[in-house]
Design a protein around this motif. Structure first.
Motif, short mmCIF file in Angstrom:
data_model
loop_
_atom_site.label_atom_id
_atom_site.label_comp_id
_atom_site.label_asym_id
_atom_site.label_seq_id
_atom_site.Cartn_x
_atom_site.Cartn_y
_atom_site.Cartn_z
N LEU A 117 -77.58 35.51 -113.59
CA LEU A 117 -78.38 36.69 -113.23
C LEU A 117 -79.84 36.26 -113.20
O LEU A 117 -80.39 35.85 -114.22
N HIS A 118 -80.45 36.32 -112.01
CA HIS A 118 -81.83 35.88 -111.84
C HIS A 118 -82.75 37.10 -111.81
O HIS A 118 -82.68 37.91 -110.89
N ILE A 119 -83.60 37.18 -112.82
CA ILE A 119 -84.48 38.33 -112.99
C ILE A 119 -85.82 38.08 -112.29
O ILE A 119 -86.37 36.97 -112.37
N GLN A 120 -86.34 39.10 -111.62
CA GLN A 120 -87.68 39.00 -111.03
C GLN A 120 -88.66 39.79 -111.88
O GLN A 120 -88.41 40.95 -112.22
N HIS A 121 -89.77 39.15 -112.23
CA HIS A 121 -90.79 39.76 -113.09
C HIS A 121 -91.96 40.24 -112.21
O HIS A 121 -92.76 39.43 -111.74
N VAL A 122 -92.06 41.55 -112.02
CA VAL A 122 -93.02 42.07 -111.04
C VAL A 122 -94.47 41.85 -111.44
O VAL A 122 -95.36 41.88 -110.58
#
Length: 357
Positions: A117-122
């Motif tokens: 699961l690849h999380i994007q940090h806004v």
């Protein structure tokens, strides 16, 4: 025992040749001419048989408690005929990255039966490179701020919560005993915080540890800028950890510089003996990203493939106490290694024991 002393590590990260009688450029050209698959180790035992149809699923999550978007991309292995739950790696990107980056890891892991699961940090994602270039330094300062570092860990925690939600389709299919935190660069710092790194503020220890993570993969970790006692910051990191770097892994950003030795210092400062270090001979700090242009030349795809495979072999060591896959990996990739991981022993945990947060 892992490499964990100055005498054994420092010479390795400055050694020039990659293989006897063969320089790095010539070696890379030879391998590419023959096809990258000639260096592909056998599938890791923990990963299971190769899957032919992994799925990629994008999520547009929003954390209502923080009013913050948490985009994510899930690489899910084919599950036809599979009954056992799958291991899960939760990945945090580097400064200026996104959920679509590091696709070679997601593709490689899911093809071998491990979900990621690849999380994007806004607050520190690809939007940093957009807008007025004269304000880039201000945007970088904001993204590297301590508050954003904490928000990143909460992004990961929220994303894992959502994926494991009992009403969701993946909850029962994830092996809760094999959930791994991973990240590159700033994401490596995020990973370390999630697995025990902490700082002192106003006389109190502050941390964001998530006890669900029982192992970690730390790629090109920067120093904890502003912290002078690295050992104190990392003294509670006790999960099995794979550290990955290169001999040219230097970070240069406006207002920030980090030499290769910082990666080694972080490895050495973690007190647990259940750690392993991989050092590739050559390759920049960004060689681990999806960038390819002027980023390591023929060595680039080799380092990527080797990194993905090293992670799977490491999971065998961490969760099965099986050192054979990592030893086989080291033998196969030896021509591009300056330092290869030394397997360690992981004691079995008593049944029912829970790791303290």
């Amino acid at each position: 025992m892992p490499l964990n002393d100055d005498a054994s590590v420092r010479p390795l990260v400055t050694r020039a040749p990659v293989a006897r009688g063969c320089d790095r450029r010539r070696f890379g050209a030879m391998v590419l001419a023959a096809g990258v698959d000639v260096l592909l180790p056998r599938p890791s035992a923990a990963a299971g048989p190769a899957s032919e149809e992994p799925r990629i699923i994008d999520f547009a999550w929003v954390d209502p408690a923080r009013g913050r978007s948490v985009p994510a991309r899930l690489y899910w292995p084919a599950t036809s005929g599979r009954k056992a739950p799958v291991p899960l790696i939760v990945f945090s990107h580097g400064l200026g990255g996104s959920r679509t980056g590091y696709s070679y890891l997601g593709d490689g892991w899911s093809a071998r039966g491990t979900a990621s699961l690849h999380i994007q940090h806004v607050g520190s994602d690809q939007t940093l490179w957009q807008g007025n270039p004269l304000l880039l330094l201000d945007r970088l300062d904001g993204a590297a701020d301590e508050r954003e570092a904490i928000e990143r860990t909460r992004d990961v925690r929220f994303g894992l919560d959502r994926l494991l939600d009992r009403g969701g389709p993946f909850a029962a299919a994830v092996d809760r005993r094999r959930i791994v935190a991973a990240g590159h660069s700033y994401g490596a710092n995020t990973t370390l915080i999630l697995t025990g790194a902490q700082v002192v503020r106003d006389g109190r220890l502050l941390g964001e540890r998530d006890a669900r993570f029982s192992a970690s993969i730390v790629i090109s970790a920067p120093p904890f800028y502003g912290e002078t006692d690295l050992a104190s910051v990392l003294r509670s990191v006790d999960v099995p950890t794979l550290h990955v770097t290169t001999t040219e892994d230097t970070i240069r950003l406006p207002g920030r510089y980090s030499a290769v030795q910082d990666r080694i210092d972080i490895f050495q400062a973690i007190p647990t003996p259940h750690k392993a270090l991989v050092v590739f001979q050559g390759g920049s700090h960004s060689v681990f990203t999806d960038r390819t242009l002027r980023n390591g030349g023929p060595l680039n795809p080799l380092i990527k493939r080797a990194t993905a495979e090293a992670a799977l072999a490491f999971l065998d060591l961490a969760y099965r106490s099986d050192a054979a896959p990592l030893e086989a990996w080291s033998a196969v990739w030896k021509p591009i290694l300056a330092a290869a991981p030394t397997p360690f022993s992981v004691p079995a945990r008593p049944a029912g024991r829970k790791r303290q947060a």
